[in-house]
Scaffold this active site. Structure first.
Site, mmCIF file in Angstrom:
data_model
loop_
_atom_site.group_PDB
_atom_site.id
_atom_site.type_symbol
_atom_site.label_atom_id
_atom_site.label_comp_id
_atom_site.label_asym_id
_atom_site.label_seq_id
_atom_site.Cartn_x
_atom_site.Cartn_y
_atom_site.Cartn_z
ATOM 1 N N GLU A 131 0.884 -1.177 0.000
ATOM 2 C CA GLU A 131 0.000 0.000 0.000
ATOM 3 C C GLU A 131 0.916 1.220 0.000
ATOM 4 O OE1 GLU A 131 -2.492 -0.231 3.496
ATOM 5 O OE2 GLU A 131 -2.761 -2.381 3.243
ATOM 6 N N GLU A 133 1.880 5.181 -0.090
ATOM 7 C CA GLU A 133 1.409 6.538 0.204
ATOM 8 C C GLU A 133 2.405 7.569 -0.324
ATOM 9 O OE1 GLU A 133 -1.117 5.514 4.261
ATOM 10 O OE2 GLU A 133 0.905 6.326 4.477
ATOM 11 N N HIS A 244 2.728 0.063 3.765
ATOM 12 C CA HIS A 244 2.326 -1.156 4.467
ATOM 13 C C HIS A 244 2.505 -2.335 3.520
ATOM 14 C CE1 HIS A 244 -0.507 1.584 6.973
ATOM 15 N NE2 HIS A 244 0.767 1.770 7.230
ATOM 16 N N ARG A 315 -4.219 -0.155 14.758
ATOM 17 C CA ARG A 315 -3.307 0.478 13.800
ATOM 18 C C ARG A 315 -2.066 1.093 14.450
ATOM 19 N NH1 ARG A 315 -7.774 0.124 10.589
ATOM 20 N NH2 ARG A 315 -7.333 -0.008 8.362
ATOM 21 N N ARG A 334 3.499 -2.735 9.160
ATOM 22 C CA ARG A 334 3.188 -1.312 8.980
ATOM 23 C C ARG A 334 4.397 -0.380 9.062
ATOM 24 N NH1 ARG A 334 -2.102 0.027 9.278
ATOM 25 N NH2 ARG A 334 -1.722 2.026 10.333
HETATM 26 N N1 GLU Z 1 0.215 7.244 6.898
HETATM 27 C C1 GLU Z 1 0.308 6.270 7.944
HETATM 28 C C2 GLU Z 1 1.764 5.795 8.089
HETATM 29 O O1 GLU Z 1 2.604 6.583 8.158
HETATM 30 C C3 GLU Z 1 -0.610 5.079 7.721
HETATM 31 C C4 GLU Z 1 -2.057 5.394 7.575
HETATM 32 C C5 GLU Z 1 -2.898 4.135 7.299
HETATM 33 O O2 GLU Z 1 -3.258 3.429 8.233
HETATM 34 O O3 GLU Z 1 -3.099 3.845 6.122
HETATM 35 O O4 GLU Z 1 2.052 4.625 8.139
HETATM 36 MG MG MG Z 2 -2.848 4.386 4.245
#
Ligand code: GLU
Ligand code: MG
Length: 442
Positions: A131, A133, A244, A315, A334
């Site tokens: 995943e 970002e 992730h 999370r 994560r």
């Molecule tokens: N942006 C968050 C990170 O730094 C994760 C957010 C999410 O749970 O997708 O890992």
């Molecule tokens: Mg995310």
């Protein structure tokens, strides 16, 4: 990705009016590199005759032994959809070979292939669903990246609040045309932040896809007058960019992490793999979180992990087990960020998990509570350790971890030395924060 033979590629180059073929590879520190050859050279390129000067590539060979060869993987043939459609440009992802015909030990793709062979010898296929970002920021008058965005959107918002919607759509369509399957895409928590989830694939394809993805995002953002960054924590007071990684082991097309009668419907194998990840996560951090800035993301409060714990749906934990079971059963790690070299990160994670399997490790109890809110005494009482707080600490942890060093092979020390140099460069800077804090007070 397709299943092209050499003959298919020769035919396609002709039929599709392809003028350039980019021979791509990734260096030890995760930088995508390429050399373009013209269509007339495609035969030589497919025969692995294109050379590179390894001594000019970071983390590669010494100047005295610099000739290396690029051997393309025909399955990775794809047309770059963002390049001109008359006189097209295609790419091939390559492995790096030594002049004596042996695979180059410092080639990240080769390092991951070795780890996957090891898993296969134990009967496992390693599947990975990343995943990804990233932020889309504006550029200044001279085209330089800034950390500004006019986007006001948050998690799952849509246009007109979401000013990156158009770019995200173009990325998804371009990647699908290139054979990269996309599972979902959405606006993320921070203003200007986005996420695109790739469908799970074998780890080698997934790592290739990540490199393609990053190139597509950067290129298409630029075409739309924006700047894309995968920097782990560009803004102090906003969420960082994570990557992730959803992991599972398969055998003959069956997900071995699922067990209908197991605790939480997880198999013993899944639990051992999770235990292995927890055991080594502090030391593979130097690979999954490879830059100084990575450690500014791993702080409480922004859904990035700080502690070595696992959980069903929490999370704040390092590893989460998303709800789906059956073929979708997986462990979501994560900690990784998008600055990592995915080939090395996946090789290290796989070695860590398999070490848990080989040694029959048992994971500690899953943690349900919010780890960010847990006082240090409670964390200590539960035996929950923290992730490294700096690149320096992570490199030290990696160097003392035999499993991770062996997974990287002969170039592990070169990687550690490169990262230590990066840390030294940072450590010897005098920052604005220090001037502000100490200039008048000392
Ligand atoms: N942006 C968050 C990170 O730094 C994760 C957010 C999410 O749970 O997708 O890992
Ligand atoms: Mg995310």
């Amino acid at each position: 990705m397709g299943t092209y033979s050499k003959e298919d590629i020769l035919r396609l180059v002709e039929e599709e009016d392809i003028q350039f073929i980019r021979m791509q590879f990734t260096d030890l520190f995760g930088q995508l590199k390429n050399v373009a050859v013209t269509a007339s050279q495609i035969g030589r390129a497919l025969d692995g005759e294109i050379m590179l000067d390894g001594s000019s590539i970071q983390g590669s060979v010494r100047v005295e032994e610099s000739d290396q060869y690029l051997r393309p993987d025909p399955a990775t043939f794809a047309i770059l959809t963002w390049r001109p459609q008359y006189g097209k440009v295609a790419r091939l992802i390559c492995d790096i070979y030594n002049p004596d015909g042996t695979p180059f030990d410092g080639d990240p793709r080769n390092i991951l292939k070795r780890a996957l062979r090891q898993a296969k010898s134990m009967g496992y296929d390693f599947h990975v669903g990343p995943e990804l970002e990233f932020f889309l920021f504006q550029t200044d008058e001279e085209g330089r990246p800034t950390v500004k965005t006019s986007d006001k959107a948050g998690y799952f918002d849509l246009g007109p609040l979401d000013l990156g919607e158009g770019t995200r759509r173009e990325v998804v369509l371009a990647l699908e045309k290139m054979g990269v399957e996309i599972e979902a895409s959405h606006h993320e928590t921070a203003a200007g932040q986005h996420e695109i989830d790739l469908k799970y694939a074998d780890a080698l394809t997934a790592a290739d896809n990540i490199m393609t993805f990053k190139l597509a995002v950067k290129t298409l953002a630029q075409k739309n007058g924006l700047y894309a960054t995968f920097m782990p924590k560009p803004l102090r007071d906003a969420a960082g960019n994570g990557m992730h990684v959803n992991m599972s082991l398969f055998q003959d097309g069956r997900n071995l992490f699922y067990d209908e009668s197991g605790e939480r419907k997880l198999s013993l194998l899944a639990r051992q793999f999770i235990a292995g990840l927890l055991e080594h996560a502090g030391s593979f951090c130097a690979l999954t979180n490879p830059v100084v800035n990575s450690y500014k993301r791993l702080i409480p409060g922004y859904e990035a992990p700080c502690c070595l714990a696992w959980s069903e749906s929490n999370r704040s934990a390092l590893i989460r087990i998303p709800d789906p079971r059956g073929q979708g059963t997986r462990a979501e790690l994560r900690s990784p960020d998008t600055a990592c070299n995915p080939y090395l990160a996946f090789a290290a994670c796989l070695a860590a998990g398999l070490d848990g399997v080989t040694r029959g490790l048992t994971p500690p109890p899953a943690v349900a509570g919010n780890l960010y809110a847990m006082p240090p005494e409670e964390l200590a009482a539960r035996g929950i350790r923290s992730l490294p707080v700096s690149l320096d600490a992570a490199v030290c942890a990696m160097e003392t971890d035999k499993v991770i060093m062996e997974a990287l092979g002969p170039y592990a020390a070169r990687y550690a030395a490169g990262k230590r140099q990066e840390w030294e460069e940072y450590r010897t800077q005098v920052s604005q924060w220090e001037l502000h804090r100490y200039l008048a007070n000392c």
